[in-house]
Design a protein around this motif. Structure first.
Motif, PDB file in Angstrom:
ATOM      1  N   GLY A 150      31.817  79.450  44.150  1.00 50.07           N
ATOM      2  CA  GLY A 150      30.564  79.374  43.841  1.00 50.07           C
ATOM      3  C   GLY A 150      29.867  81.501  43.889  1.00 50.07           C
ATOM      4  N   PHE A 151      30.341  82.483  44.414  1.00 51.45           N
ATOM      5  CA  PHE A 151      30.129  83.334  43.768  1.00 51.45           C
ATOM      6  C   PHE A 151      30.764  83.333  42.656  1.00 51.45           C
ATOM      7  CE2 PHE A 151      31.855  87.762  44.453  1.00 51.45           C
ATOM      8  CZ  PHE A 151      30.709  89.004  43.851  1.00 51.45           C
ATOM      9  N   ALA A 152      32.131  83.653  42.557  1.00 51.57           N
ATOM     10  CA  ALA A 152      32.634  84.180  41.757  1.00 51.57           C
ATOM     11  C   ALA A 152      32.577  83.551  40.323  1.00 51.57           C
ATOM     12  CB  ALA A 152      33.952  83.876  41.808  1.00 51.57           C
ATOM     13  N   THR A 153      32.179  81.992  40.134  1.00 53.79           N
ATOM     14  CA  THR A 153      31.855  80.967  39.094  1.00 53.79           C
ATOM     15  C   THR A 153      29.979  81.507  39.155  1.00 53.79           C
ATOM     16  OG1 THR A 153      32.625  79.413  40.237  1.00 53.79           O
ATOM     17  CG2 THR A 153      31.017  78.712  38.674  1.00 53.79           C
ATOM     18  N   ARG A 154      28.881  81.511  40.576  1.00 50.09           N
ATOM     19  CA  ARG A 154      28.030  82.403  39.876  1.00 50.09           C
ATOM     20  C   ARG A 154      27.406  83.336  40.805  1.00 50.09           C
ATOM     21  NH1 ARG A 154      24.728  82.029  35.891  1.00 50.09           N
ATOM     22  NH2 ARG A 154      22.844  82.030  37.164  1.00 50.09           N
ATOM     23  N   THR A 155      27.200  84.382  40.726  1.00 51.93           N
ATOM     24  CA  THR A 155      26.353  85.631  41.573  1.00 51.93           C
ATOM     25  C   THR A 155      25.376  84.955  42.368  1.00 51.93           C
ATOM     26  OG1 THR A 155      27.874  87.203  40.225  1.00 51.93           O
ATOM     27  CG2 THR A 155      26.058  87.641  42.314  1.00 51.93           C
ATOM     28  N   PRO A 156      24.616  84.360  41.855  1.00 49.35           N
ATOM     29  CA  PRO A 156      23.470  84.421  43.166  1.00 49.35           C
ATOM     30  C   PRO A 156      24.049  83.076  44.452  1.00 49.35           C
ATOM     31  CG  PRO A 156      22.580  84.292  40.910  1.00 49.35           C
ATOM     32  CD  PRO A 156      24.064  84.179  40.541  1.00 49.35           C
ATOM     33  N   LEU A 157      25.393  82.485  43.988  1.00 49.17           N
ATOM     34  CA  LEU A 157      25.022  81.101  45.477  1.00 49.17           C
ATOM     35  C   LEU A 157      25.762  82.337  46.345  1.00 49.17           C
ATOM     36  CD1 LEU A 157      27.262  78.454  43.498  1.00 49.17           C
ATOM     37  CD2 LEU A 157      24.483  78.900  43.181  1.00 49.17           C
ATOM     38  N   LEU A 158      25.931  83.477  46.418  1.00 48.20           N
ATOM     39  CA  LEU A 158      25.880  84.261  47.866  1.00 48.20           C
ATOM     40  C   LEU A 158      24.686  84.162  48.771  1.00 48.20           C
ATOM     41  CD1 LEU A 158      29.106  85.832  49.218  1.00 48.20           C
ATOM     42  CD2 LEU A 158      27.649  88.000  48.227  1.00 48.20           C
ATOM     43  N   THR A 164      29.985  75.914  25.612  1.00 53.89           N
ATOM     44  CA  THR A 164      30.326  77.357  26.317  1.00 53.89           C
ATOM     45  C   THR A 164      30.861  77.532  27.631  1.00 53.89           C
ATOM     46  OG1 THR A 164      28.096  76.854  26.430  1.00 53.89           O
ATOM     47  CG2 THR A 164      29.234  77.453  24.056  1.00 53.89           C
ATOM     48  N   VAL A 165      30.914  78.983  27.690  1.00 57.19           N
ATOM     49  CA  VAL A 165      31.505  79.256  29.296  1.00 57.19           C
ATOM     50  C   VAL A 165      29.885  79.140  30.153  1.00 57.19           C
ATOM     51  CG1 VAL A 165      31.611  81.599  28.818  1.00 57.19           C
ATOM     52  CG2 VAL A 165      32.286  81.088  30.627  1.00 57.19           C
ATOM     53  N   TRP A 166      29.439  79.670  29.977  1.00 57.16           N
ATOM     54  CA  TRP A 166      27.786  80.034  30.752  1.00 57.16           C
ATOM     55  C   TRP A 166      27.497  78.136  31.712  1.00 57.16           C
ATOM     56  CZ3 TRP A 166      27.568  84.090  31.399  1.00 57.16           C
ATOM     57  CH2 TRP A 166      27.821  85.458  30.351  1.00 57.16           C
ATOM     58  N   TYR A 167      27.298  77.430  29.765  1.00 59.77           N
ATOM     59  CA  TYR A 167      27.581  76.101  31.337  1.00 59.77           C
ATOM     60  C   TYR A 167      28.431  75.251  31.718  1.00 59.77           C
ATOM     61  CZ  TYR A 167      24.134  76.377  28.019  1.00 59.77           C
ATOM     62  OH  TYR A 167      22.158  77.102  26.977  1.00 59.77           O
ATOM     63  N   ALA A 168      29.835  75.213  31.251  1.00 61.03           N
ATOM     64  CA  ALA A 168      30.264  75.557  32.430  1.00 61.03           C
ATOM     65  C   ALA A 168      30.221  76.064  33.491  1.00 61.03           C
ATOM     66  CB  ALA A 168      32.162  75.567  31.590  1.00 61.03           C
ATOM     67  N   ALA A 169      30.033  77.090  33.233  1.00 57.78           N
ATOM     68  CA  ALA A 169      30.097  77.512  35.025  1.00 57.78           C
ATOM     69  C   ALA A 169      28.642  76.982  35.595  1.00 57.78           C
ATOM     70  CB  ALA A 169      29.546  79.398  35.081  1.00 57.78           C
ATOM     71  N   HIS A 170      27.897  76.486  35.293  1.00 52.06           N
ATOM     72  CA  HIS A 170      26.619  76.254  35.506  1.00 52.06           C
ATOM     73  C   HIS A 170      27.759  74.565  36.615  1.00 52.06           C
ATOM     74  CE1 HIS A 170      23.582  77.842  34.890  1.00 52.06           C
ATOM     75  NE2 HIS A 170      23.440  78.194  34.147  1.00 52.06           N
ATOM     76  N   VAL A 171      28.404  73.675  35.924  1.00 52.69           N
ATOM     77  CA  VAL A 171      28.641  72.673  36.036  1.00 52.69           C
ATOM     78  C   VAL A 171      30.033  72.980  37.750  1.00 52.69           C
ATOM     79  CG1 VAL A 171      29.977  70.277  34.767  1.00 52.69           C
ATOM     80  CG2 VAL A 171      27.755  71.363  34.323  1.00 52.69           C
ATOM     81  N   VAL A 172      31.032  73.755  37.324  1.00 54.96           N
ATOM     82  CA  VAL A 172      31.443  74.555  38.292  1.00 54.96           C
ATOM     83  C   VAL A 172      30.888  74.705  39.981  1.00 54.96           C
ATOM     84  CG1 VAL A 172      33.689  76.093  38.899  1.00 54.96           C
ATOM     85  CG2 VAL A 172      33.273  74.794  36.791  1.00 54.96           C
ATOM     86  N   ALA A 173      29.375  75.218  39.358  1.00 54.60           N
ATOM     87  CA  ALA A 173      28.841  76.274  40.497  1.00 54.60           C
ATOM     88  C   ALA A 173      28.224  75.195  41.025  1.00 54.60           C
ATOM     89  CB  ALA A 173      27.966  76.940  39.979  1.00 54.60           C
ATOM     90  N   ALA A 174      27.571  74.126  40.868  1.00 59.26           N
ATOM     91  CA  ALA A 174      27.250  72.500  40.810  1.00 59.26           C
ATOM     92  C   ALA A 174      28.147  71.910  42.330  1.00 59.26           C
ATOM     93  CB  ALA A 174      26.171  72.158  40.287  1.00 59.26           C
ATOM     94  N   VAL A 175      29.269  71.537  41.578  1.00 58.03           N
ATOM     95  CA  VAL A 175      29.967  71.355  42.873  1.00 58.03           C
ATOM     96  C   VAL A 175      30.435  72.332  43.498  1.00 58.03           C
ATOM     97  CG1 VAL A 175      32.819  70.062  42.206  1.00 58.03           C
ATOM     98  CG2 VAL A 175      31.529  69.974  40.623  1.00 58.03           C
ATOM     99  N   LEU A 176      30.226  72.848  43.293  1.00 57.33           N
ATOM    100  CA  LEU A 176      30.993  74.030  44.802  1.00 57.33           C
ATOM    101  C   LEU A 176      29.661  74.512  45.752  1.00 57.33           C
ATOM    102  CD1 LEU A 176      32.891  76.917  42.670  1.00 57.33           C
ATOM    103  CD2 LEU A 176      33.467  75.629  44.796  1.00 57.33           C
ATOM    104  N   VAL A 177      28.293  74.157  45.187  1.00 60.80           N
ATOM    105  CA  VAL A 177      27.057  73.964  46.535  1.00 60.80           C
ATOM    106  C   VAL A 177      27.670  72.278  46.746  1.00 60.80           C
ATOM    107  CG1 VAL A 177      25.095  74.054  46.469  1.00 60.80           C
ATOM    108  CG2 VAL A 177      26.225  75.463  44.594  1.00 60.80           C
ATOM    109  N   ALA A 178      27.525  71.479  46.307  1.00 65.05           N
ATOM    110  CA  ALA A 178      27.445  70.673  47.002  1.00 65.05           C
ATOM    111  C   ALA A 178      29.110  70.450  47.944  1.00 65.05           C
ATOM    112  CB  ALA A 178      28.128  68.626  46.286  1.00 65.05           C
TER     113      ALA A 178
END
Length: 288
Positions: free
Chosen positions: A46-54, A10-24
């Motif tokens: 990362g922000f475009a994937t998961r807003t709190p990352l900003l 699902t989209v919510w969980y896929a966003a977490h995976v992508v965001a974790a890679v971007l944070v790394a």
């Protein structure tokens, strides 16, 4: 929790995976402010994937000031303590891709909804739309519930005399210290460095929006919003955590086993008996 997010389609969980890679990747580029443009690009994406990352931006600013600092004794004034041309160029390169991605995001929102600041949540036809209309997406009203899930949510067994039943995991998920008990060692670091303090502050800033968010992360096995800052916490463990032996290894193995169980059973109809899913989202703990 990231492994459980990875096995969901699902989209919510896929966003977490992508965001974790971007944070790394952001951390890789931000440390010592070595690659400012790439750091900004990763953070913007990362922000475009998961807003709190900003909210992870202060870590780069800390590293930029640290890398541009001159010898304090020779340059007592604030401006004289830093190589200002280097600092301005570094921060400018960092902010450039972030600004471009923010502008693109605002344009996209305006094209879709006629308002650059409308992200579309109020158009969702979901059970919790009324609470969003009443309290908004972010409010102090949600803090106690989110802290309850983050810190105290445990699995439960059916009461004695009510018949056989499987261990139940609430749809709001398990407490973070239960799914990732290694984080407990962050309360007792072996050392305290300036970088560790910056990482702690950054992780706290990234975590803050979701603590005031209208959703606990429901439906989830563990507190999935922690994926936003899990890479930061694991870096803290790498810097100031305990040696890889003894009790730490035991609790790490426990976390692997528990999350492996979650990866095998979560959101799978044949294992629905392990999960307590209540549509109103009002039940956080085992009913009496």
């Amino acid at each position: 929790m990231l492994n459980i997010s990875a096995v969901q389609g699902t989209v919510w969980y896929a966003a977490h995976v992508v965001a974790a890679v971007l944070v790394a990747l952001y951390l890789l580029c931000a440390l010592s402010a070595e690659r400012p443009f790439l750091a900004g690009l990763c953070l913007g994406l990362g922000f475009a994937t998961r807003t709190p990352l900003l909210f992870a931006a202060p870590l780069f600013l800390f590293e930029a000031f640290r890398s541009a600092r001159r010898v304090a004794a020779a340059h007592p004034g604030f401006l004289q303590r830093y190589d200002m041309p280097k600092l301005v160029r570094c921060i400018g390169l960092f902010l450039l891709p972030i600004a471009l991605i923010l502008a693109l995001t605002l344009w996209h929102n305006a094209a879709r909804f006629g308002d650059p600041f409308e992200v579309g949540y109020r158009y969702l036809n979901v059970a919790w739309a009324k609470r969003i209309a009443k309290w908004g997406l972010f409010d102090y009203h949600y803090l106690a519930r989110n802290l309850g899930v983050l810190l105290t949510s445990l699995p439960w067994l059916p009461a004695a005399g009510t018949g056989p039943g499987a261990l139940q995991v609430n749809g709001h998920g398990l407490a973070l210290w239960l799914t990732t008990p290694m984080y407990v060692w962050l309360l007792f670091p072996r050392r305290a460095t300036a970088l560790m303090r910056a990482l702690f502050v950054t992780a706290g800033l990234v975590a803050l929006p979701t603590l005031f968010y209208q959703n606990t992360g429901w439906v989830q096995f563990g507190y999935r919003f922690s994926n936003d800052y899990s890479v930061l916490l694991f870096l803290l463990l790498a810097i100031g955590g305990p040696p890889l032996r003894g009790v730490f290894v035991v609790v790490s193995a426990f976390a692997v086993i528990l999350n492996f169980f979650g990866a095998l059973t979560f959101a799978r109809p044949e294992h629905a008996r392990f999960y307590f899913i209540e549509g109103t989202q009002r039940i956080l703990f085992q009913p009496d």
